[in-house]
Design a protein around this motif. Structure first.
Motif, PDB file in Angstrom:
ATOM      1  N   ASN A 134       0.828  -1.210   0.000  1.00 18.12           N
ATOM      2  CA  ASN A 134       0.000   0.000   0.000  1.00 18.12           C
ATOM      3  C   ASN A 134       0.862   1.260   0.000  1.00 18.12           C
ATOM      4  OD1 ASN A 134      -2.301  -1.610   0.075  1.00 18.12           O
ATOM      5  ND2 ASN A 134      -2.467  -1.521   2.309  1.00 18.12           N
ATOM      6  N   LEU A 135       1.947   1.228   0.743  1.00 16.33           N
ATOM      7  CA  LEU A 135       2.822   2.399   0.797  1.00 16.33           C
ATOM      8  C   LEU A 135       3.523   2.626  -0.540  1.00 16.33           C
ATOM      9  CD1 LEU A 135       4.016   4.639   2.534  1.00 16.33           C
ATOM     10  CD2 LEU A 135       5.798   3.048   3.252  1.00 16.33           C
ATOM     11  N   ARG A 136       3.941   1.558  -1.180  1.00 15.00           N
ATOM     12  CA  ARG A 136       4.598   1.713  -2.479  1.00 15.00           C
ATOM     13  C   ARG A 136       3.623   2.224  -3.540  1.00 15.00           C
ATOM     14  NH1 ARG A 136       6.976  -2.823  -6.569  1.00 15.00           N
ATOM     15  NH2 ARG A 136       8.328  -1.431  -7.765  1.00 15.00           N
ATOM     16  N   ILE A 168       3.718   5.786  -5.753  1.00 10.81           N
ATOM     17  CA  ILE A 168       3.557   5.842  -7.210  1.00 10.81           C
ATOM     18  C   ILE A 168       2.387   6.749  -7.582  1.00 10.81           C
ATOM     19  CG2 ILE A 168       3.037   4.453  -9.255  1.00 10.81           C
ATOM     20  CD1 ILE A 168       4.464   2.113  -7.880  1.00 10.81           C
ATOM     21  N   GLU A 169       1.305   6.663  -6.812  1.00 13.06           N
ATOM     22  CA  GLU A 169       0.124   7.485  -7.097  1.00 13.06           C
ATOM     23  C   GLU A 169       0.413   8.964  -6.893  1.00 13.06           C
ATOM     24  OE1 GLU A 169      -4.476   8.006  -5.438  1.00 13.06           O
ATOM     25  OE2 GLU A 169      -3.170   6.398  -4.677  1.00 13.06           O
ATOM     26  N   LYS A 170       1.164   9.309  -5.840  1.00 12.99           N
ATOM     27  CA  LYS A 170       1.480  10.705  -5.565  1.00 12.99           C
ATOM     28  C   LYS A 170       2.637  11.224  -6.406  1.00 12.99           C
ATOM     29  CE  LYS A 170      -1.538  11.218  -2.228  1.00 12.99           C
ATOM     30  NZ  LYS A 170      -2.678  12.163  -2.342  1.00 12.99           N
ATOM     31  N   GLY A 171       3.278  10.348  -7.160  1.00 13.08           N
ATOM     32  CA  GLY A 171       4.399  10.779  -7.985  1.00 13.08           C
ATOM     33  C   GLY A 171       5.651  11.070  -7.197  1.00 13.08           C
ATOM     34  N   ILE A 172       5.837  10.395  -6.076  1.00 16.26           N
ATOM     35  CA  ILE A 172       7.022  10.602  -5.236  1.00 16.26           C
ATOM     36  C   ILE A 172       8.151   9.726  -5.760  1.00 16.26           C
ATOM     37  CG2 ILE A 172       7.954  10.412  -2.910  1.00 16.26           C
ATOM     38  CD1 ILE A 172       5.074  10.793  -1.902  1.00 16.26           C
ATOM     39  N   GLU A 173       9.250  10.351  -6.083  1.00 16.86           N
ATOM     40  CA  GLU A 173      10.401   9.631  -6.613  1.00 16.86           C
ATOM     41  C   GLU A 173      11.274   9.145  -5.461  1.00 16.86           C
ATOM     42  OE1 GLU A 173      12.478   7.884  -9.661  1.00 16.86           O
ATOM     43  OE2 GLU A 173      10.623   9.037  -9.794  1.00 16.86           O
TER      44      GLU A 173
END
Length: 678
Positions: A191-193, A197-202
């Motif tokens: 869920n965290l991963r 990805i959904e928030k666009g966090i690199e």
């Protein structure tokens, strides 16, 4: 006019009320005849006075009483929150709150540390916390595996519009990896991963390493390898730390984890990443806990090795000549030869073969038939070391199934060859390396003495954990005299170190701990030896636990020494120790054996059988009353692993001197220095 007054008097006589005052534009009359009896009603008797001097009359008081009865608790709490506004000098800075939290965490008081944020900062002082405070607490929850609270703090952090940092996600993945339940940790990690990805966090390199560790520990090795492939696609350089996390992930696969670890090791060598101390220690852990896989996997490895030998016998060269440039062209898999310093590729007979069908599960093996002169001077390996860059396969005919840890350790070189491989990469072993080697060597005193001599030549000082494992290994092979000999060896070593080593260097000291007496309990076969062990623990101010008593009870139950067993049962009652499932299991097993022995003694009475029958009956009688006195059902209630973090830390004698220093409140005065001028 008189007629009108008489009619008014008649109306007053018919009424039974208090005097009335009539007002009109033309006449105003206030009449109270003496002959009329008036019933006075006191409304003050129906109300409870609040003694408020600021209010006049009783009507407002009655309304206030009614309002207090039907008031909303939320409104009252909100009113108190507005009225009880904290003073400015009551608040602290963010650093001071962080220091206060760190003091509690240094004493392992997680509940009190969380209360600094949730109670003191948010409720009492009304300070808006920063993400630094949340990161400290999330990291503390992650260290102990309190996954639920870590993600709850993360959600509270987002509700307060605080932006999570890279450290926040790293701590959350660590919380997933340390979760007491692998499925729960894996679900939170997925869920965290997906959220990142959904928030666009690199993710950064540290986040990727934490991801690999989380998915690997939770049993999802496929996702761990996919994360490495994702790093390669994003052109992130894979360093040895990432590969170490991947080796750590291989440990979770008990069936074929050693095979995956060897694949990762070969990739490490092909990428020219130098293995460090953690790499070698993790490989020893894989050898101990994991297997090579199924029979088909081993056969594929054998076939691959035979193909390499056949290619080497036909003198197939690695290089390919490019006709256009007339220069040696090397494939991508063989770039490691081109980049080696001081290596002449044209005169090399080395062959590097890799399986290109599945690059993630490929086995990269280097075979040589003609060694250089420098290599021939060194000692030849009797067993092929799959960790080495050069694998000698001339004398190997086949690879059979490997089950024992000694055989698996031989595949990676054994004791001497493994240390030589570490010396090649300029890696010095530590005490943890030899501690993990101890269960992998042969189960003989000669091999153990050779390991101790090797430690002396390497300049490694043994700690108490190493000696505890050595005692346990000798006890498991029923070498009880050798186990007590290790204890004497530790006492002699203590005297030597106390003379040579400065007393402030605590890391080199040797002192018996609770684990030492726990493994020594395996060697106590009689009641006298058990009594001696417990007396020595009392002299060293160590409290006995249920694990040690359970080990002693098992020794007495196996020999049906009822005096020994009853002594242990009485010791549990004296020390007021909670029994566990293993302790009761030993007693139930002994009870079943006693029932069978009583039945046998009744059918075939003999003097020895009658003695056993009397002891069995006495034990059964005492056992029934003991179960009632100990209150077994209360002790066997399952405890939730997070319950200890939801309660305040219990005050004990050992920790009564713990003091939390309140940070000093200081203020900056905005005074400017004005130079005095004449």
């Amino acid at each position: 006019m008189a007629h009108r007054c008489l009619r008014l008097l008649q109306v007053i006589r018919n009424r039974t009320s208090i005097p009335c005052i009539f007002k009109s534009t033309s006449i105003s009359t206030n009449i109270e005849p003496k002959s009329i009896k008036i019933n006075q009603i006191k409304t003050e008797d129906n109300f409870t006075y609040l003694d408020d001097p600021d209010q006049f009359g009783t009507l407002t008081k009655s309304v206030k009483v009614i309002e207090d009865e039907f008031s909303d608790p939320g409104d009252v709490q909100e009113q108190e929150y507005i009225q009880n506004n904290p003073l400015p000098n009551q608040k602290l800075t963010t650093k001071q709150y962080a220091d206060l939290i760190k003091q509690y965490l240094s004493h392992k008081r997680l509940k009190e540390a969380i209360n600094v944020l949730e109670v003191r900062m948010l409720t009492v002082d009304r300070v808006k916390p920063e993400n630094y405070i949340y990161n400290i607490l999330i990291g503390a929850c992650a260290e102990v595996g309190y996954t639920k609270k870590a993600f709850k703090l993360f959600n509270d952090m987002k509700k307060r519009a605080l932006k999570p940092t890279g450290d926040t996600y790293t701590c959350l993945f660590h919380a997933c990896s340390n979760s007491p339940w692998a499925k729960d940790g894996l679900l939170h990690a997925k869920n965290l991963r997906s959220l990142m990805i959904e928030k666009g966090i690199e993710p950064n390199l540290t986040n990727y390493n934490a991801m690999i560790k989380a998915f690997g520990r939770c049993g999802d090795i496929a996702t761990a390898f996919q994360i490495v492939d994702e790093m390669i696609s994003k052109k992130i350089k894979i360093r040895v730390h990432t590969l170490n996390h991947l080796l750590h992930a291989c440990i979770s696969d008990k069936e074929s984890g050693l095979r995956h670890a060897l694949v990762v090791w070969r990739k490490m060598l092909r990428m020219r990443e130098k293995p460090n101390l953690f790499s070698f220690n993790l490989m020893l852990r894989c050898v101990k806990d994991c297997n090579l896989g199924s029979k088909n996997d081993i056969e594929e490895l054998v076939c691959l090795l035979r193909e390499h030998i056949a290619i080497g016998s036909r003198h197939v060269e690695v290089m390919q000549i490019d006709a256009s440039e007339a220069k040696p062209h090397i494939s991508d898999d063989n770039k490691i030869l081109q980049s080696l310093p001081g290596k002449n590729i044209e005169n090399s007979n080395e062959i590097i073969v890799s399986d290109k069908n599945n690059d993630r599960d490929s086995v990269n093996i280097t075979i040589t038939n003609n060694l250089s002169k420098h290599t021939q001077v060194e000692d030849r390996r009797t067993v092929p070391n799959l960790l080495s860059k050069i694998v000698q396969m001339q004398q190997v005919l086949s690879l059979q199934e490997v089950h024992s840890v000694q055989d698996k350790f031989a595949i990676v070189g054994g004791l001497d060859d493994f240390l030589k491989e570490m010396q090649i990469y300029s890696v010095k072993p530590d005490i943890k390396t030899f501690t993990q080697m101890l269960p992998l060597i042969d189960n003989t005193p000669e091999a153990e003495n050779h390991l101790l001599e090797t430690m002396k030549t390497q300049g490694i000082r043994a700690d108490i954990d190493f000696y505890n494992n050595l005692i346990k290994k000798r006890c498991l092979r029923t070498d009880y005299d050798g186990a007590f000999a290790v204890k004497d060896l530790v006492e002699e070593e203590c005297k030597i170190r106390n003379k040579k080593i400065h007393p402030l260097k605590k890391k080199f000291r040797l002192k018996f701990n609770i684990m030492t007496y726990g493994v020594l309990a395996l060697a106590c076969r009689t009641k006298e030896s058990a009594d001696k062990l417990l007396t020595e623990m009392n002299e060293n101010k160590l409290k006995v636990n249920i694990e040690i008593l359970g080990t002693l009870l098992k020794n007495g139950a196996m020999n049906m020494d009822f005096e020994y067993v009853l002594y242990m049962m009485e010791k549990v009652k004296e020390e007021n120790i909670k029994v566990n499932e293993a302790f009761l299991k030993h007693l139930e097993t002994l009870s079943d054996r006693c029932t069978k022995r009583i039945a046998q003694a009744q059918t075939t009475p003999t003097p020895s059988a009658n003695a056993v029958m009397r002891g069995s009956k006495n034990f059964m009688k005492v056992y029934k009353t003991w179960l009632k006195d100990v209150n077994v059902y209360e002790h066997l209630k399952p405890e939730h692993p997070w319950q200890q973090f939801e309660e305040t830390y219990p005050e004990t004698v050992q920790r009564s001197n713990v003091e939390i220093k309140e940070p000093k409140r200081f203020y900056k005065r905005n005074r400017k220095f004005v130079q005095y001028k004449l």
